[in-house]
Design a protein around this motif. Structure first.
Motif, PDB file in Angstrom:
ATOM      1  N   ARG A   1      27.511 -46.181  48.503  1.00  0.00           N
ATOM      2  CA  ARG A   1      28.346 -45.372  49.390  1.00  0.00           C
ATOM      3  C   ARG A   1      27.545 -44.198  49.945  1.00  0.00           C
ATOM      4  O   ARG A   1      26.537 -43.795  49.395  1.00  0.00           O
ATOM      5  CB  ARG A   1      29.572 -44.861  48.637  1.00  0.00           C
ATOM      6  CG  ARG A   1      30.458 -46.037  48.205  1.00  0.00           C
ATOM      7  CD  ARG A   1      31.718 -45.611  47.578  1.00  0.00           C
ATOM      8  NE  ARG A   1      32.655 -45.169  48.614  1.00  0.00           N
ATOM      9  CZ  ARG A   1      33.834 -44.647  48.325  1.00  0.00           C
ATOM     10  NH1 ARG A   1      34.213 -44.505  47.081  1.00  0.00           N
ATOM     11  NH2 ARG A   1      34.638 -44.261  49.297  1.00  0.00           N
TER      12      ARG A   1
ATOM     13  N   ILE B   1      33.910 -39.985  53.305  1.00  0.00           N
ATOM     14  CA  ILE B   1      34.900 -40.988  53.676  1.00  0.00           C
ATOM     15  C   ILE B   1      34.723 -41.293  55.157  1.00  0.00           C
ATOM     16  O   ILE B   1      34.737 -40.388  56.002  1.00  0.00           O
ATOM     17  CB  ILE B   1      36.336 -40.482  53.430  1.00  0.00           C
ATOM     18  CG1 ILE B   1      36.503 -40.023  51.968  1.00  0.00           C
ATOM     19  CG2 ILE B   1      37.347 -41.554  53.782  1.00  0.00           C
ATOM     20  CD1 ILE B   1      36.268 -41.074  50.937  1.00  0.00           C
ATOM     21  N   THR B   2      34.514 -42.582  55.480  1.00  0.00           N
ATOM     22  CA  THR B   2      34.360 -42.986  56.870  1.00  0.00           C
ATOM     23  C   THR B   2      35.468 -43.960  57.230  1.00  0.00           C
ATOM     24  O   THR B   2      35.914 -44.755  56.402  1.00  0.00           O
ATOM     25  CB  THR B   2      32.994 -43.654  57.103  1.00  0.00           C
ATOM     26  OG1 THR B   2      32.822 -44.712  56.184  1.00  0.00           O
ATOM     27  CG2 THR B   2      31.872 -42.642  56.927  1.00  0.00           C
ATOM     28  N   PHE B   3      35.882 -43.907  58.478  1.00  0.00           N
ATOM     29  CA  PHE B   3      36.955 -44.782  58.966  1.00  0.00           C
ATOM     30  C   PHE B   3      36.435 -45.670  60.063  1.00  0.00           C
ATOM     31  O   PHE B   3      35.547 -45.370  60.770  1.00  0.00           O
ATOM     32  CB  PHE B   3      38.134 -43.953  59.489  1.00  0.00           C
ATOM     33  CG  PHE B   3      38.769 -43.101  58.442  1.00  0.00           C
ATOM     34  CD1 PHE B   3      39.693 -43.648  57.572  1.00  0.00           C
ATOM     35  CD2 PHE B   3      38.420 -41.774  58.299  1.00  0.00           C
ATOM     36  CE1 PHE B   3      40.288 -42.866  56.602  1.00  0.00           C
ATOM     37  CE2 PHE B   3      39.012 -40.984  57.337  1.00  0.00           C
ATOM     38  CZ  PHE B   3      39.948 -41.532  56.490  1.00  0.00           C
TER      39      PHE B   3
END
Length: 153
Positions: free
Chosen positions: A91, A151-153
């Protein structure tokens, strides 16, 4: 006395489900017990309930009154333990040391520290323009002041 009881009950709970581990335990002077846990494979509400019941059902409120809160480490919480880093292999992390901030992929974890990899645009050694280079940083835990999962979207 209450601290020892709670620590022993947590050890039992973690032996029953060895994928869970303790992030933080805090007991205030007025016996407010706050437990933060995490799991190698994530954490469910049922995991928190099981740990909460393990503590609550084995302490006597007649002997000592207390309040209890068992929660998971939030996504915005920094990583502290090697086990948390292992859980997040592959990650993207934002890691801060005393002199730099790195946003990179966590590629290796061991007992001494972590390895991060990322790509950067740098000026060409000869000529004009920039090219992409692979970068790597090996950081001992002692140099890390803050590390959070991005955190990636």
């Amino acid at each position: 006395m209450l601290q020892d009881k709670v620590e022993n009950l947590l050890k039992e709970a973690f032996q029953e489900n060895n994928s869970l581990f303790l992030i933080d335990l805090n007991i205030t002077n007025d016996n407010k017990i706050s437990v933060v846990i995490d799991g190698d494979n994530g954490l469910s509400v049922n995991d928190c309930i099981a740990v909460s019941r393990k503590i609550e059902h084995n302490l006597d409120r007649e002997e000592e009154d207390f309040s209890l809160e068992v929660s998971s480490a939030g996504v915005s919480e920094p990583l502290h333990l090697e086990r948390q880093y292992r859980k997040n292999l592959g990650r993207k992390l934002q890691v801060t040391t005393n002199n730099k901030k790195i946003e990179a992929t966590l590629t290796h974890v061991d007992q001494d520290g972590i390895k991060l990899n990322w790509k950067a645009r740098e000026p060409k050694p000869v000529g004009k323009g920039k090219h992409t280079v692979e970068k790597e940083a090996v950081l001992p835990y002692s140099e890390i002041t803050d590390a959070k999962v991005m955190i990636t979207f």
